[in-house]
Design a protein around this motif. Sequence first.
Motif, PDB file in Angstrom:
ATOM      1  N   ARG A  26       0.789  -1.234   0.000  1.00 38.11           N
ATOM      2  CA  ARG A  26       0.000   0.000   0.000  1.00 38.11           C
ATOM      3  C   ARG A  26       0.822   1.286   0.000  1.00 38.11           C
ATOM      4  NH1 ARG A  26      -5.474  -1.102   1.760  1.00 38.11           N
ATOM      5  NH2 ARG A  26      -5.830  -3.188   0.941  1.00 38.11           N
ATOM      6  N   LEU A  27       2.009   1.260   0.570  1.00 43.00           N
ATOM      7  CA  LEU A  27       2.757   2.508   0.744  1.00 43.00           C
ATOM      8  C   LEU A  27       3.954   2.646  -0.182  1.00 43.00           C
ATOM      9  CD1 LEU A  27       2.746   2.833   4.636  1.00 43.00           C
ATOM     10  CD2 LEU A  27       1.115   3.749   2.985  1.00 43.00           C
ATOM     11  N   GLU A  28       4.567   1.516  -0.513  1.00 44.36           N
ATOM     12  CA  GLU A  28       5.783   1.610  -1.317  1.00 44.36           C
ATOM     13  C   GLU A  28       5.448   1.691  -2.800  1.00 44.36           C
ATOM     14  OE1 GLU A  28       8.960  -0.591   1.577  1.00 44.36           O
ATOM     15  OE2 GLU A  28       8.311  -1.670  -0.194  1.00 44.36           O
ATOM     16  N   GLY A  29       6.326   2.301  -3.523  1.00 45.37           N
ATOM     17  CA  GLY A  29       6.152   2.422  -4.958  1.00 45.37           C
ATOM     18  C   GLY A  29       6.950   3.599  -5.485  1.00 45.37           C
ATOM     19  N   GLN A  30       6.878   3.794  -6.765  1.00 45.12           N
ATOM     20  CA  GLN A  30       7.665   4.845  -7.401  1.00 45.12           C
ATOM     21  C   GLN A  30       7.351   6.250  -6.879  1.00 45.12           C
ATOM     22  OE1 GLN A  30      10.242   4.255  -8.494  1.00 45.12           O
ATOM     23  NE2 GLN A  30      10.344   2.821 -10.178  1.00 45.12           N
ATOM     24  N   PRO A  31       6.099   6.657  -6.774  1.00 44.94           N
ATOM     25  CA  PRO A  31       5.861   8.049  -6.370  1.00 44.94           C
ATOM     26  C   PRO A  31       6.395   8.379  -4.976  1.00 44.94           C
ATOM     27  CG  PRO A  31       3.820   7.029  -7.133  1.00 44.94           C
ATOM     28  CD  PRO A  31       4.857   5.955  -7.063  1.00 44.94           C
ATOM     29  N   THR A  32       6.435   7.380  -4.084  1.00 45.67           N
ATOM     30  CA  THR A  32       6.841   7.668  -2.708  1.00 45.67           C
ATOM     31  C   THR A  32       8.341   7.573  -2.516  1.00 45.67           C
ATOM     32  OG1 THR A  32       6.611   5.369  -2.024  1.00 45.67           O
ATOM     33  CG2 THR A  32       4.670   6.778  -1.790  1.00 45.67           C
ATOM     34  N   GLY A  33       9.003   6.777  -3.325  1.00 43.76           N
ATOM     35  CA  GLY A  33      10.439   6.582  -3.153  1.00 43.76           C
ATOM     36  C   GLY A  33      10.772   5.594  -2.049  1.00 43.76           C
ATOM     37  N   LEU A  34       9.767   4.988  -1.429  1.00 45.10           N
ATOM     38  CA  LEU A  34       9.987   3.997  -0.384  1.00 45.10           C
ATOM     39  C   LEU A  34      10.136   2.633  -1.028  1.00 45.10           C
ATOM     40  CD1 LEU A  34       7.148   5.224   2.006  1.00 45.10           C
ATOM     41  CD2 LEU A  34       9.567   5.777   2.150  1.00 45.10           C
ATOM     42  N   GLY A  35      10.939   1.750  -0.425  1.00 46.99           N
ATOM     43  CA  GLY A  35      11.104   0.459  -1.057  1.00 46.99           C
ATOM     44  C   GLY A  35      11.779  -0.617  -0.237  1.00 46.99           C
ATOM     45  N   TYR A  36      12.060  -0.377   1.033  1.00 42.67           N
ATOM     46  CA  TYR A  36      12.821  -1.352   1.825  1.00 42.67           C
ATOM     47  C   TYR A  36      12.098  -2.692   1.950  1.00 42.67           C
ATOM     48  CZ  TYR A  36      15.173  -3.715   5.605  1.00 42.67           C
ATOM     49  OH  TYR A  36      15.806  -4.655   6.345  1.00 42.67           O
ATOM     50  N   GLU A  37      10.834  -2.675   2.289  1.00 40.99           N
ATOM     51  CA  GLU A  37      10.095  -3.933   2.477  1.00 40.99           C
ATOM     52  C   GLU A  37      10.005  -4.711   1.170  1.00 40.99           C
ATOM     53  OE1 GLU A  37       9.203  -5.398   5.209  1.00 40.99           O
ATOM     54  OE2 GLU A  37       9.625  -3.739   6.545  1.00 40.99           O
ATOM     55  N   THR A  38       9.787  -4.017   0.067  1.00 36.85           N
ATOM     56  CA  THR A  38       9.744  -4.675  -1.234  1.00 36.85           C
ATOM     57  C   THR A  38      11.101  -5.288  -1.560  1.00 36.85           C
ATOM     58  OG1 THR A  38       8.048  -3.132  -1.988  1.00 36.85           O
ATOM     59  CG2 THR A  38       9.259  -4.340  -3.692  1.00 36.85           C
ATOM     60  N   TYR A  39      12.159  -4.565  -1.273  1.00 38.16           N
ATOM     61  CA  TYR A  39      13.516  -5.045  -1.519  1.00 38.16           C
ATOM     62  C   TYR A  39      13.793  -6.328  -0.737  1.00 38.16           C
ATOM     63  CZ  TYR A  39      18.600  -5.290  -1.196  1.00 38.16           C
ATOM     64  OH  TYR A  39      19.890  -5.726  -1.220  1.00 38.16           O
ATOM     65  N   THR A  40      13.451  -6.348   0.545  1.00 41.45           N
ATOM     66  CA  THR A  40      13.714  -7.551   1.345  1.00 41.45           C
ATOM     67  C   THR A  40      12.859  -8.725   0.882  1.00 41.45           C
ATOM     68  OG1 THR A  40      12.175  -6.828   3.061  1.00 41.45           O
ATOM     69  CG2 THR A  40      14.493  -6.316   3.394  1.00 41.45           C
ATOM     70  N   GLN A  41      11.617  -8.461   0.517  1.00 40.36           N
ATOM     71  CA  GLN A  41      10.734  -9.534   0.031  1.00 40.36           C
ATOM     72  C   GLN A  41      11.265 -10.116  -1.276  1.00 40.36           C
ATOM     73  OE1 GLN A  41       8.303 -10.864   1.654  1.00 40.36           O
ATOM     74  NE2 GLN A  41       7.487 -12.189   0.089  1.00 40.36           N
ATOM     75  N   LEU A  42      11.715  -9.272  -2.181  1.00 39.94           N
ATOM     76  CA  LEU A  42      12.281  -9.751  -3.441  1.00 39.94           C
ATOM     77  C   LEU A  42      13.539 -10.577  -3.198  1.00 39.94           C
ATOM     78  CD1 LEU A  42      11.786  -6.617  -5.730  1.00 39.94           C
ATOM     79  CD2 LEU A  42      10.562  -8.812  -5.845  1.00 39.94           C
TER      80      LEU A  42
END
Length: 172
Positions: free
Chosen positions: A88-104
């Motif tokens: 819900r929060l991470e994505g391109q417009p926000t610039g957030l990505g730590y949780e996505t990075y760890t999951q990947l």
Amino acid sequence: MNTNSDQSIDKIGIQLEYNALRSEILKRIELRQQIVALTLTLAGVFLSFALTVESVALIYPPLAMFLAFSWAQNDYRIRAMASYIRERLEGQPTGLGYETYTQLGRAERKNLGAWRFVVISHSGIFLVTQLMAVGIELSKSTPFSALEWVLSLIDVIAILIVVWITRQALQR
């Protein structure tokens, strides 16, 4: 029509929610560690008394089971918050990505990820200390009383529940 100030406010709101969730995740991780430390402390107390006092060791496994439930509840909430952040929060417009990075990273390795090691190590503490408590009581040469048989049955159920909790935590 969205203006730059509306987008900026949205981004600030997302950042605030992200920070609050990450803060809660860190608090829950800390609480999870405290539960493990409490488990080890209680195990030490009960198992040391069990060497001299009859039936004391049989009280420990149900207590460890409830601590394991508490640990699992925190683990579940941590994962739920991490999923929410990713989805819900991470994505391109926000610039957030730590949780996505760890999951990947976990998906790429396709082996035991870091969270699974946490589940195995912490569940191992609950299970091994429970088994030690039962083992100490079984090693005594005195015959079991009716109370000890009932407590032993409760202990077996508690140990099986901790195994179930572990399996549930590993499947998520």
